[in-house]
Design an enzyme around this catalytic site. Structure first.
Site, PDB file in Angstrom:
ATOM      1  N   HIS A 229      -7.459  -5.249  -0.655  1.00  0.00           N
ATOM      2  CA  HIS A 229      -6.248  -4.519  -0.280  1.00  0.00           C
ATOM      3  C   HIS A 229      -5.519  -5.123   0.922  1.00  0.00           C
ATOM      4  O   HIS A 229      -4.294  -5.245   0.916  1.00  0.00           O
ATOM      5  CB  HIS A 229      -6.613  -3.061   0.012  1.00  0.00           C
ATOM      6  CG  HIS A 229      -5.441  -2.127  -0.044  1.00  0.00           C
ATOM      7  ND1 HIS A 229      -4.800  -1.810  -1.212  1.00  0.00           N
ATOM      8  CD2 HIS A 229      -4.781  -1.458   0.942  1.00  0.00           C
ATOM      9  CE1 HIS A 229      -3.804  -0.978  -0.968  1.00  0.00           C
ATOM     10  NE2 HIS A 229      -3.769  -0.752   0.335  1.00  0.00           N
TER      11      HIS A 229
ATOM     12  N   ASP B 286      -9.514  -4.924  -5.219  1.00  0.00           N
ATOM     13  CA  ASP B 286      -8.854  -3.976  -4.317  1.00  0.00           C
ATOM     14  C   ASP B 286      -9.504  -2.603  -4.466  1.00  0.00           C
ATOM     15  O   ASP B 286      -9.352  -1.937  -5.491  1.00  0.00           O
ATOM     16  CB  ASP B 286      -7.363  -3.904  -4.660  1.00  0.00           C
ATOM     17  CG  ASP B 286      -6.558  -3.117  -3.631  1.00  0.00           C
ATOM     18  OD1 ASP B 286      -7.146  -2.260  -2.951  1.00  0.00           O
ATOM     19  OD2 ASP B 286      -5.343  -3.352  -3.532  1.00  0.00           O
TER      20      ASP B 286
ATOM     21  N   SER C 183       0.826  -1.201   0.000  1.00  0.00           N
ATOM     22  CA  SER C 183       0.000   0.000   0.000  1.00  0.00           C
ATOM     23  C   SER C 183       0.866   1.260   0.000  1.00  0.00           C
ATOM     24  O   SER C 183       1.634   1.482  -0.933  1.00  0.00           O
ATOM     25  CB  SER C 183      -0.945  -0.040   1.210  1.00  0.00           C
ATOM     26  OG  SER C 183      -1.810   1.063   1.248  1.00  0.00           O
TER      27      SER C 183
END
Length: 481
Positions: A382, A351, A180
């Protein structure tokens, strides 16, 4: 009842509800208290599982003191004297911390799996999270402490952590795995002023749930911040810290999970999105004890700017200040055309934060590298890339990629056993030594007046939005009907 009228009514009601819920969540997020930094969490998660843990301190060029954790070897032990394991640095995601790599335990935590596979594992933290609340001069009470975004995570925090690992291990290069925001900071660092350094010292890069562009993001919080410009209001009110690492919240959320699973999930999915195809929901009470961790309001504003302007660029201060900082009226872009590191892009098909369309845009901008690879996991969201129940096969591919890029120690490096204790931190300790830096305490709070005002504005805004959208929905419903 015409179907279009009904659909329009439902859409407006959903928008109104989303805004109201996020406004209340923002009030809670901004009013929580800040806990002091401590490596106790990492001790519980690592040392008590039978692994060696070292705590090192990283001092950035601008004075932040960050905890850097190391698992020098796996459960099998340090091995023969003089053994030098390949160093791997792990970078966590937005509003997260180093705990994300070990919270799933030795069977599924990437840090443990890497250590048991023979790697020297380092887990970094960025300024502002619970392991990054110290500074040589500032405290979390100071507004200046929170004047950072993922741009500073890239140019200062990541850079300083890489330098520290190189210094301690004596290696010329290391390997990097980011999740991320941990990928955002590498994309930014390797495409701007830190490009030469990263090209020289990063052998390869594994990007889990990569993020750069967020044009198509379905993150509830980021969408609301961007579309309603609530981020600008929050800054105007003088709030600095976002999602403070409150001991009260950390201890309460696991209890909430046992009573109301939906509310518990909301606290996690607010940023990362609702679609998590492989998340182990039985672990939710554990996850919410460690996640989320704090960031700055300015960082969230930066993400909102990237959504609104549809550009992967530096922080926008406004034309006048941009001229002073950048020498131009608009913020410069992070030039992804300069990002040439061998990279393994592992991304998810559902995601919400790192949408597949945005990953496609990222891949189109990054120059072709024959050593890079891309792998899509259709049913992954995610957070599945760090907390998935079945991440073993995914991580095996990650490690296979890392093994393709062996690194060596510098010929001038002093002989050292990688199992040696940390020179500048406590081995499995409480992280208390801070190089005479300044940190916050358990009772630090947002100023009461600003807090009450901010809460009132947030709730009033939610109520006003509820009323406006309800009136608007009824009018349009009547017109269409």
């Amino acid at each position: 009842l015409p179907l279009p009228a009904f659909i329009r009514y439902i859409r407006l009601t959903a928008t109104m509800t989303r805004f109201a819920v996020v406004a209340v969540a923002l009030a809670v997020a901004l009013l929580a208290t800040t806990a002091s930094a401590s490596s106790e969490d990492m001790t519980v998660l690592v040392s008590e599982k039978g692994y060696q843990l070292e705590t090192h301190e990283v001092v950035t060029e601008d004075g932040y003191i960050l905890d850097l954790f190391r698992i020098p070897y796996g459960k099998s032990g340090p091995g023969p004297a003089g053994t030098h394991r390949q160093p791997v640095l792990l970078g966590h995601g937005v509003t997260d911390s180093s705990t994300t790599w070990v919270v799933n335990g030795p069977e599924r935590g990437l840090a443990f799996l890497l250590a048991d596979a023979g790697h020297d594992v380092w887990m970094m933290n960025v300024r502002g999270n619970r392991f990054g609340l110290k500074h040589m001069k500032l405290t979390p009470h100071d507004k200046a402490f929170w004047e950072f975004t993922f741009g500073e995570h890239a140019t200062h925090d990541l850079y300083s952590n890489v330098k520290k690992v190189l210094e301690v291990t004596g290696f010329e290069q290391i390997k990097y795995v980011g999740h991320s925001q941990g990928t955002v900071q590498m994309f930014a660092a390797a495409s701007t002023t830190r490009k030469a350094f990263m090209d020289q010292h990063i052998a390869c890069f594994v990007a889990l749930a990569p993020v750069a562009y967020v044009d198509h993001t379905m993150s509830t919080l980021l969408k609301v911040l961007a579309e309603s410009k609530v981020d600008e209001l929050i800054q105007w009110l003088g709030f600095n810290e976002f999602l403070p690492t409150s001991d009260w919240v950390r201890n309460t959320l696991p209890w909430v999970c046992k009573i109301n699973k939906l509310l518990c999930e909301f606290s996690i999915y607010l940023i990362a999105g609702l679609d998590q195809g492989d998340l182990d929901t039985k672990m939710l009470p554990t996850y919410v004890h460690y996640y989320p961790s704090a960031s700055s309001v300015r960082n969230m504003v930066h993400f909102a700017q990237v959504i609104r302007q549809k550009k992967f660029q530096m922080y926008d201060f406004g034309e006048k200040q941009n001229e002073a900082v950048y020498g131009q009226k608009t913020p410069p872009p992070f030039d992804l055309g300069q990002m040439t590191l061998p990279t393994f892009y592992q991304h998810g098909g559902i995601d919400d934060l790192g949408d597949p369309a945005d990953v496609k845009h990222l891949l189109a901008d990054v120059p072709f590298n024959p050593k890079s690879e891309v792998d899509l996991y259709p049913s992954y969201g995610h957070l599945d890339f760090v907390w998935g129940a079945h991440v073993g096969a995914l991580y095996n591919k990650s490690m296979e990629f890392l093994d393709k890029f062996p690194v060596s120690r510098s010929s001038s490096a002093a002989p050292a056993d990688d199992s040696a204790a940390a020179e500048d931190g406590d081995v499995g300790g409480d992280g208390s030594n801070n190089k005479d830096g300044v940190s916050g305490d358990n009772n630090s709070t947002v100023p009461i007046v600003a807090g009450v005002l901010g809460s009132a504005v947030a709730v009033a805004g939610a109520a006003a939005a509820f009323f406006v959208y309800r009136v608007r929905a009824r009018r349009q419903y009547a017109e269409l009907a």
